[in-house]
Design an enzyme around this catalytic site. Structure first.
Site, PDB file in Angstrom:
ATOM      1  N   GLU B  60       0.804  -1.224   0.000  1.00  0.00           N
ATOM      2  CA  GLU B  60       0.000   0.000   0.000  1.00  0.00           C
ATOM      3  C   GLU B  60       0.838   1.275   0.000  1.00  0.00           C
ATOM      4  OE1 GLU B  60      -0.694  -2.609   1.908  1.00  0.00           O
ATOM      5  OE2 GLU B  60      -2.627  -3.266   1.139  1.00  0.00           O
ATOM      6  N   HIS B 129     -11.456  -5.088   8.748  1.00  0.00           N
ATOM      7  CA  HIS B 129     -11.998  -4.977   7.393  1.00  0.00           C
ATOM      8  C   HIS B 129     -13.361  -4.288   7.377  1.00  0.00           C
ATOM      9  CE1 HIS B 129      -9.008  -8.182   6.795  1.00  0.00           C
ATOM     10  NE2 HIS B 129      -9.025  -7.882   5.514  1.00  0.00           N
TER      11      HIS B 129
END
Lengths: 330, 326
Positions: B60, B129
């Site tokens: 990321e 998540h």
């Protein structure tokens, strides 16, 4: 190594810019002491050859990302000491209008995508610039300067992996000055030659004498050729030494006894000066003339900074977004 | 007007912008062959090829930072981060780099970087998540933050983001991807940032609802109407910039306000909006500002726990009844 086959212009450029970097740093340190400069200075005294020679191997259209210790990179890439000194002094005439300071100087016209206050912050940015050049089929490379401390940041791994995978035209240029802030390299990494890390990413790594501008120039040129040929990145580890603290005021309790004296023997600026004289390509008068011109340029830079206007406070509320909107800054 | 899904609207916005401008490209984990783990970029690889719809390693920081680097030299990258929770893996590149590049450079850096990020709880995805991280970044000057609630806004706001010159965090709620609605086909249809949408007019209580809480607020408004409580629902659409004027105007009319978001209540977007209303609209208020949001605990896995922690229609209804009774 014989330097007589290098052009007079290149050798003169290297000497002039290395002298400029050395003297700029000494002036900045002095002006901080005298109160003109309010912020940190992380000087690169001792690392002039890496900064200047790496940039000399780049073309004008190439870009760099720089570091905490970035003054040499900026001057190497063509930065104007006037605007740099004014930025260090927090003036409106500085490169960043006094909003950035030493750690954040950028000049997009010169291909300087920014110094960086975050160790390892520049790797992904240089990688992305290289991606843009590759996608647009441009003959340009991106060079990320970083130190031996930054190579242990996760961003190095992520960026080197991505750049190796996509064969991006990027050069990872490590100035290994043996210390990450106050901790020696051998306490930060289990290997001595950091260039070996390149193996993991499928591109070459080379270690060179970072105090020899010719060695740095050759290694960077080779990396640039490789990048432009579409063969991908290179990791260059230039071994060097900083002669001053991590920042001005650092007590430097971490140095090994005798280490500084040994490296002083290899001070890149006088060493290159002696080499130019030995080669017979330059005489003493020519070198003195260049040195004098540097002092004059820095006199002008300091005077420019001291006379430059301070920002008016409303300027702190500008230039955060491309446009102004009442809901953006309130 | 034809109706398409929120997901299709986002794909349409990206595809139109990529046809319009070769500087626009999509990059992220599994965005190409897979079509995005949420299916948003499905089919785009076939049209645009693997250079402009680009799969990446799971990195990321490098993906976001590479988007920034490409933006600084003239590209208009769209970076997809499949879960907002993962923004922290690339946090430095957002907070210290992209957000500050323009300011630190004296206004010279252009940063046309769009970060498409999912937010919200998709059901039993648990604590890593399911988060709604909008407000983590509201405290960082230099970033714009969009959180569309309808397919049309998703399309129009995304096109504005891609055409702009600032870094944008574009939050797509996972549970809205399948929702459908009318979306203009005009390739130049855009929705400006900083313009709230009065989704439903009302007299008694204003509900300022973010993202998925907009449909929940509308459902609550239907229930409350049956009780004689008239609810005005406002979707700010962008949290930065925030359309203060429309919010204050509504509060001036209703004198009662609820702010609803799926993020945790503590220091969620509602904290900023409530503080702003307290500073600038307190004279209009007849009661406390009530925030409806997730409880201040990590999102649990078990549905019975998750439903207890997440805010719902009933929370808005209860808050509105409380305010209306004062």
């Amino acid at each position: 190594m014989d330097i007589t086959h290098y052009s007079h212009d290149l050798l003169a450029h290297l000497f002039q810019r290395m002298t400029l970097v050395r003297e700029f740093e000494l002036r900045a340190i002095e002006e901080r002491r005298r109160g003109l400069i309010p912020g940190f200075i992380h000087s690169c005294v001792g690392q002039e050859a890496t900064a200047v020679a790496a940039c000399a191997a780049l073309a004008q259209q190439d870009v760099i990302t720089s570091t905490h210790r970035g003054h040499g990179h900026l001057l190497g890439k063509g930065g104007d000491p006037k605007f740099m000194m004014a930025e260090l002094a927090g003036r409106s005439s500085g490169y960043c209008l006094g909003r950035g300071g030493s750690l954040h100087i950028a000049d997009f016209d010169l291909g300087i995508l920014g110094a960086n206050g975050i160790v390892g912050g520049g790797f992904p940015i240089a990688t992305g610039a290289a991606l843009a050049f590759q996608m647009r089929r441009e003959q340009r490379v991106a060079l990320a300067f970083f130190g031996d401390g930054a190579i242990n940041e996760g961003t190095f791994h992520e960026s080197a992996n991505l750049a190796g995978l996509w064969k991006l035209p990027v050069i990872f240029f490590c100035e290994n000055n043996l210390y990450g802030e106050g901790t020696p390299q051998h306490k930060q990494a289990p290997i001595a030659d950091l260039a070996r890390r390149a193996d993991s990413y499928g591109f070459p790594g080379v270690s060179v004498d970072g105090n020899d501008p010719i060695a740095v120039y050759e290694a960077t040129q080779a990396a640039r050729r490789r990048a432009l040929a579409g063969d991908g990145p290179t990791l260059i580890e230039a071994k060097t030494y900083r002669f001053r603290g991590h920042y001005e005021g650092d007590p430097q309790v971490y140095r090994e006894p005798g280490e500084m004296a040994a490296w002083r023997q290899r001070d890149p600026v006088p060493a290159f000066r002696a080499r130019l004289l030995e080669s017979g390509l330059f005489d003493e008068a020519q070198l003195v003339e260049m040195e004098t011109a540097v002092q004059t340029e820095l006199d002008v830079a300091v005077a420019f900074a001291a006379a430059a206007p301070l920002p008016v406070v409303d300027e702190a509320l500008q230039g955060i977004y491309a446009e102004t909107h009442e809901g953006l800054v309130f | 007007m034809r109706e398409i899904s929120y997901s299709e609207a986002i794909r349409e916005a990206m595809s139109e912008e990529m046809r319009r401008d070769t500087a626009v490209f999509l990059v992220g984990e599994d965005v190409a062959v897979f079509g995005g783990v949420w299916g948003v970029s499905d089919g785009m690889l076939a049209e645009f090829g693997d250079e402009r719809v680009r799969d990446t390693p799971i990195s990321e920081a490098a993906i976001i930072g590479a988007g920034l680097g490409a933006a600084l030299v003239g590209m208009r990258p769209i970076v997809e981060i499949m879960f907002g929770d993962f923004l922290m893996c690339g946090g430095d590149q957002i907070v210290n780099q992209a957000a500050k590049a323009r300011f630190m450079s004296g206004g010279k850096a252009n940063v046309p970087l769009t970060l498409r990020v999912t937010s919200g709880a998709p059901g039993s995805a648990a604590a890593q998540h399911s988060q709604s991280p909008e407000s983590w970044f509201m405290n960082v000057p230099g970033i714009k933050i969009a959180a569309p609630s309808t397919p049309a806004d998703a399309k129009g706001l995304l096109k504005t983001a891609v055409r702009g010159a600032d870094p944008v965090l574009f939050f797509e709620h996972k549970m809205l991807y399948g929702e459908t609605g009318p979306v203009p086909e005009d390739a130049d249809f855009t929705v400006p940032f900083g313009q709230a949408n009065v989704v439903r007019q009302g007299r008694d209580v204003t509900v300022i609802a973010v993202s998925i809480m907009v449909p929940k607020a509308l459902a609550a408004a239907d229930l409350l109407a049956a009780e004689g409580i008239s609810v005005e629902v406002i979707d700010p659409r962008t949290l930065v910039p925030l359309d203060k004027e429309t919010l204050i105007h509504s509060v001036a009319k209703t004198s009662r306000v609820i702010i609803a978001h799926e993020a945790h209540r503590r220091s969620g977007p509602g904290a900023e909006i409530a503080a702003m209303l307290a500073e600038e609209a307190v004279e209009y208020l007849d009661g406390p500002i009530i925030r409806v949001g997730a409880k201040n605990v990590p999102l649990p896995y078990s549905p019975v726990l998750e439903n207890f922690v997440l805010p719902g229609v009933d929370d808005i209804v209860a808050a509105a009844r409380l305010l209306a009774s004062k």
